[in-house]
Motif scaffolding. Structure first.
Motif, PDB file in Angstrom:
ATOM      1  N   CYS A  58       0.824  -1.208   0.000  1.00 58.77           N
ATOM      2  CA  CYS A  58       0.000   0.000   0.000  1.00 58.77           C
ATOM      3  C   CYS A  58       0.857   1.257   0.000  1.00 58.77           C
ATOM      4  CB  CYS A  58      -0.926  -0.004   1.215  1.00 58.77           C
ATOM      5  SG  CYS A  58      -2.074  -1.383   1.225  1.00 58.77           S
ATOM      6  N   GLN A  59       1.933   1.234   0.763  1.00 59.47           N
ATOM      7  CA  GLN A  59       2.831   2.389   0.811  1.00 59.47           C
ATOM      8  C   GLN A  59       3.369   2.701  -0.575  1.00 59.47           C
ATOM      9  OE1 GLN A  59       6.791   1.793   2.430  1.00 59.47           O
ATOM     10  NE2 GLN A  59       6.561   3.622   3.694  1.00 59.47           N
ATOM     11  N   ALA A  60       3.788   1.669  -1.297  1.00 62.37           N
ATOM     12  CA  ALA A  60       4.311   1.874  -2.643  1.00 62.37           C
ATOM     13  C   ALA A  60       3.226   2.390  -3.581  1.00 62.37           C
ATOM     14  CB  ALA A  60       4.893   0.572  -3.177  1.00 62.37           C
ATOM     15  N   TYR A  81      -8.038  -3.802  -5.041  1.00 58.70           N
ATOM     16  CA  TYR A  81      -8.146  -2.992  -6.256  1.00 58.70           C
ATOM     17  C   TYR A  81      -6.925  -3.213  -7.142  1.00 58.70           C
ATOM     18  CZ  TYR A  81      -8.195   1.075  -9.317  1.00 58.70           C
ATOM     19  OH  TYR A  81      -8.168   1.895 -10.422  1.00 58.70           O
ATOM     20  N   LEU A  82      -5.737  -3.178  -6.533  1.00 57.70           N
ATOM     21  CA  LEU A  82      -4.502  -3.374  -7.300  1.00 57.70           C
ATOM     22  C   LEU A  82      -4.487  -4.745  -7.973  1.00 57.70           C
ATOM     23  CD1 LEU A  82      -1.976  -1.977  -4.662  1.00 57.70           C
ATOM     24  CD2 LEU A  82      -2.700  -0.831  -6.767  1.00 57.70           C
ATOM     25  N   MET A  83      -4.885  -5.769  -7.229  1.00 52.51           N
ATOM     26  CA  MET A  83      -4.892  -7.125  -7.787  1.00 52.51           C
ATOM     27  C   MET A  83      -5.943  -7.246  -8.888  1.00 52.51           C
ATOM     28  SD  MET A  83      -3.347 -10.114  -7.416  1.00 52.51           S
ATOM     29  CE  MET A  83      -2.666 -10.073  -5.750  1.00 52.51           C
ATOM     30  N   SER A  88       0.856  -4.329 -10.981  1.00 52.31           N
ATOM     31  CA  SER A  88       1.834  -5.266 -10.445  1.00 52.31           C
ATOM     32  C   SER A  88       2.963  -4.618  -9.650  1.00 52.31           C
ATOM     33  CB  SER A  88       2.443  -6.092 -11.585  1.00 52.31           C
ATOM     34  OG  SER A  88       3.078  -5.247 -12.536  1.00 52.31           O
ATOM     35  N   THR A  89       3.348  -3.390  -9.989  1.00 52.28           N
ATOM     36  CA  THR A  89       4.540  -2.795  -9.388  1.00 52.28           C
ATOM     37  C   THR A  89       4.509  -2.750  -7.859  1.00 52.28           C
ATOM     38  OG1 THR A  89       4.849  -1.463 -11.381  1.00 52.28           O
ATOM     39  CG2 THR A  89       6.081  -0.801  -9.421  1.00 52.28           C
ATOM     40  N   PRO A  90       3.403  -2.367  -7.204  1.00 51.24           N
ATOM     41  CA  PRO A  90       3.420  -2.340  -5.729  1.00 51.24           C
ATOM     42  C   PRO A  90       3.740  -3.695  -5.103  1.00 51.24           C
ATOM     43  CG  PRO A  90       1.569  -1.069  -6.544  1.00 51.24           C
ATOM     44  CD  PRO A  90       2.152  -1.779  -7.729  1.00 51.24           C
ATOM     45  N   PHE A  91       3.360  -4.784  -5.758  1.00 54.90           N
ATOM     46  CA  PHE A  91       3.641  -6.113  -5.219  1.00 54.90           C
ATOM     47  C   PHE A  91       5.121  -6.480  -5.356  1.00 54.90           C
ATOM     48  CE2 PHE A  91      -0.849  -6.127  -6.401  1.00 54.90           C
ATOM     49  CZ  PHE A  91      -1.433  -6.542  -5.213  1.00 54.90           C
ATOM     50  N   GLU A  92       5.822  -5.775  -6.245  1.00 56.58           N
ATOM     51  CA  GLU A  92       7.245  -6.021  -6.412  1.00 56.58           C
ATOM     52  C   GLU A  92       8.071  -5.451  -5.262  1.00 56.58           C
ATOM     53  OE1 GLU A  92       8.248  -4.411 -10.200  1.00 56.58           O
ATOM     54  OE2 GLU A  92       6.981  -5.803 -11.324  1.00 56.58           O
ATOM     55  N   MET A  93       7.446  -4.666  -4.381  1.00 56.19           N
ATOM     56  CA  MET A  93       8.155  -4.080  -3.250  1.00 56.19           C
ATOM     57  C   MET A  93       8.452  -5.100  -2.148  1.00 56.19           C
ATOM     58  SD  MET A  93       8.593  -0.992  -4.216  1.00 56.19           S
ATOM     59  CE  MET A  93       8.492  -1.405  -5.963  1.00 56.19           C
ATOM     60  N   CYS A  94       7.800  -6.238  -2.197  1.00 53.50           N
ATOM     61  CA  CYS A  94       8.029  -7.312  -1.224  1.00 53.50           C
ATOM     62  C   CYS A  94       8.895  -8.396  -1.870  1.00 53.50           C
ATOM     63  CB  CYS A  94       6.705  -7.921  -0.768  1.00 53.50           C
ATOM     64  SG  CYS A  94       5.621  -6.781   0.113  1.00 53.50           S
ATOM     65  N   GLU A  95       9.847  -8.924  -1.119  1.00 51.64           N
ATOM     66  CA  GLU A  95      10.718  -9.971  -1.627  1.00 51.64           C
ATOM     67  C   GLU A  95      10.883 -11.074  -0.587  1.00 51.64           C
ATOM     68  OE1 GLU A  95      14.475  -8.384  -2.896  1.00 51.64           O
ATOM     69  OE2 GLU A  95      13.660  -7.746  -4.824  1.00 51.64           O
ATOM     70  N   TYR A 204      18.324 -35.390  -6.257  1.00 49.85           N
ATOM     71  CA  TYR A 204      17.982 -34.114  -5.627  1.00 49.85           C
ATOM     72  C   TYR A 204      19.111 -33.102  -5.783  1.00 49.85           C
ATOM     73  CZ  TYR A 204      13.563 -35.269  -3.368  1.00 49.85           C
ATOM     74  OH  TYR A 204      12.240 -35.582  -3.128  1.00 49.85           O
ATOM     75  N   THR A 205      18.711 -31.857  -6.041  1.00 50.36           N
ATOM     76  CA  THR A 205      19.608 -30.719  -6.022  1.00 50.36           C
ATOM     77  C   THR A 205      19.044 -29.700  -5.027  1.00 50.36           C
ATOM     78  OG1 THR A 205      20.734 -29.043  -7.387  1.00 50.36           O
ATOM     79  CG2 THR A 205      18.442 -29.518  -7.932  1.00 50.36           C
ATOM     80  N   GLN A 206      19.770 -28.608  -4.819  1.00 40.48           N
ATOM     81  CA  GLN A 206      19.312 -27.560  -3.905  1.00 40.48           C
ATOM     82  C   GLN A 206      19.645 -26.199  -4.498  1.00 40.48           C
ATOM     83  OE1 GLN A 206      20.374 -28.065   0.315  1.00 40.48           O
ATOM     84  NE2 GLN A 206      21.087 -30.144  -0.143  1.00 40.48           N
ATOM     85  N   TRP A 207      18.840 -25.201  -4.146  1.00 37.39           N
ATOM     86  CA  TRP A 207      19.184 -23.833  -4.535  1.00 37.39           C
ATOM     87  C   TRP A 207      18.575 -22.809  -3.600  1.00 37.39           C
ATOM     88  CZ3 TRP A 207      16.598 -24.514  -9.975  1.00 37.39           C
ATOM     89  CH2 TRP A 207      15.218 -24.441  -9.891  1.00 37.39           C
ATOM     90  N   TYR A 208      19.125 -21.603  -3.677  1.00 38.19           N
ATOM     91  CA  TYR A 208      18.501 -20.432  -3.077  1.00 38.19           C
ATOM     92  C   TYR A 208      17.756 -19.725  -4.201  1.00 38.19           C
ATOM     93  CZ  TYR A 208      20.743 -20.525   1.536  1.00 38.19           C
ATOM     94  OH  TYR A 208      21.120 -20.853   2.808  1.00 38.19           O
ATOM     95  N   TRP A 209      16.519 -19.354  -3.924  1.00 33.91           N
ATOM     96  CA  TRP A 209      15.637 -18.751  -4.946  1.00 33.91           C
ATOM     97  C   TRP A 209      15.040 -17.488  -4.342  1.00 33.91           C
ATOM     98  CZ3 TRP A 209      10.050 -18.708  -6.078  1.00 33.91           C
ATOM     99  CH2 TRP A 209       9.745 -18.536  -7.433  1.00 33.91           C
ATOM    100  N   LYS A 210      15.453 -16.319  -4.840  1.00 34.05           N
ATOM    101  CA  LYS A 210      14.959 -15.036  -4.333  1.00 34.05           C
ATOM    102  C   LYS A 210      14.077 -14.390  -5.386  1.00 34.05           C
ATOM    103  CE  LYS A 210      17.614 -11.335  -3.995  1.00 34.05           C
ATOM    104  NZ  LYS A 210      16.866 -10.243  -4.701  1.00 34.05           N
ATOM    105  N   VAL A 211      12.889 -13.936  -4.975  1.00 30.76           N
ATOM    106  CA  VAL A 211      11.906 -13.455  -5.935  1.00 30.76           C
ATOM    107  C   VAL A 211      11.034 -12.401  -5.278  1.00 30.76           C
ATOM    108  CG1 VAL A 211      10.217 -15.256  -5.309  1.00 30.76           C
ATOM    109  CG2 VAL A 211      10.171 -14.277  -7.621  1.00 30.76           C
ATOM    110  N   ASP A 212      10.525 -11.457  -6.078  1.00 29.51           N
ATOM    111  CA  ASP A 212       9.578 -10.488  -5.523  1.00 29.51           C
ATOM    112  C   ASP A 212       8.174 -11.088  -5.512  1.00 29.51           C
ATOM    113  OD1 ASP A 212       7.983  -9.656  -7.939  1.00 29.51           O
ATOM    114  OD2 ASP A 212       9.912  -8.927  -8.643  1.00 29.51           O
TER     115      ASP A 212
END
Length: 302
Positions: A58-60, A81-83, A88-95, A204-212
């Motif tokens: 909401c702040q964004a 309303y945004l959804m 989409s941009t305000p939701f990109e503020m969270c990661e 099995y493999t492993q990874w770090y996955w960072k996403v907004d």
């Protein structure tokens, strides 16, 4: 086991040493930090770090300082309303950053979602563990007769046992040969980067996955869908529970306007209008192809 004793010890140490912070935190998400949620037989999903909350969205959107809200109801209404209008941009503020342990064939599906930062366990430098995904009997299915990328009837009896035996034997044999080929114990052998090519896709493999959050929700819309392959859907379902605790207002709006919503083509809208007017519409005069008509009837009846 999803976690090694060393990984579990690291998690226990981190959770036993909480840090004070001035940034926004979410109690529901704090309970997930570092905790390994088991998926499939040897897999896991755990949250390593996160940034933002419902208020950050909401702040964004309001381009303001502080909490940027007048009330919880106002925030929820704005998020919906945004959804609803695909802002989409305000939701990109969270990661969020996940640690994921998954079979290689699931990872190859997952990596198709390219809007994330990924760092995977390297079998060029390290030796992979003897861990393979072996489906539970209820997930052994024949090829679908209607969908080239889907499953049909569940295998039964001797056929199910035959397939399970092949999967287990092939996995173990491949790993035995992998170990035999490695350069170790005085044997020249093959380099790790070459020896790994003999391993099957269920290792099995492993990874770090960072996403907004925006791109995470897109991933969940596709992979938590009932038509997604079961193995990747199991990970998506676990992540849905985490996201619901992290940004409850955003996830509720996402469920209403994305996951549980229905998207209609122009032809489908026209058919519904004709039906509401009392007209009987068939596939031949609907303007839809056979598959789209079948999907339409599954939702709206015939």
């Amino acid at each position: 086991m999803p976690l090694t004793p060393e990984q579990q010890a690291e998690i226990d140490a981190l959770r036993d040493a909480p840090q004070q912070t001035l940034r926004a935190t979410v109690p529901g998400m704090e309970k997930h930090l570092y905790v390994a949620h088991q998926v499939l037989d040897h897999g896991l999903v755990r949250v390593i770090d996160y940034m933002g909350d419902d208020a950050a969205i909401c702040q964004a959107a309001r381009v303001s300082y502080g909490r940027g809200t007048k009330s919880v109801q106002n925030d929820e209404g704005l998020i919906r309303y945004l959804m609803r209008h695909w802002h989409s941009t305000p939701f990109e503020m969270c990661e969020v950053k996940f640690h994921v342990k998954l079979p290689v064939f699931v990872a190859r599906q997952w990596i198709r979602h390219r809007t994330a930062n990924v760092n995977e366990y390297s079998a060029r430098y390290s030796i992979l563990d003897r861990e393979f995904y072996i489906p539970a009997p209820e997930h052994l299915a024949a090829q679908s007769s209607q969908n080239n990328q889907g499953r049909g009837e569940i295998l039964q009896g001797e056929e199910a046992q035959r397939v399970l035996r092949l999967l287990q034997e092939d996995a173990m044999r491949s790993y035995d040969h992998y170990e035999d080929m490695l350069s170790q114990d005085g044997q020249q052998g093959l380099a790790r980067e070459l020896a790994r090519m003999n391993l099957p896709a269920n290792v099995y493999t492993q990874w770090y996955w960072k996403v907004d959050l925006h791109n995470l929700l897109h991933f969940l819309r596709l992979r938590a869908d009932s038509h997604a392959q079961y193995e990747i859907r199991a990970y998506a379902d676990a992540m849905c529970q985490i996201v619901a605790d992290w940004v409850p207002a955003a996830f509720a709006a996402f469920r209403d306007y994305r996951m549980d919503a229905v998207s209609l083509s122009a032809q489908a809208v026209a058919v519904l209008k004709r039906r509401l007017a009392g007209e009987v519409v068939t596939k031949d005069d609907s303007g839809m192809g056979a598959r789209e008509w079948r999907e339409f009837e599954e939702i709206w009846g015939n």
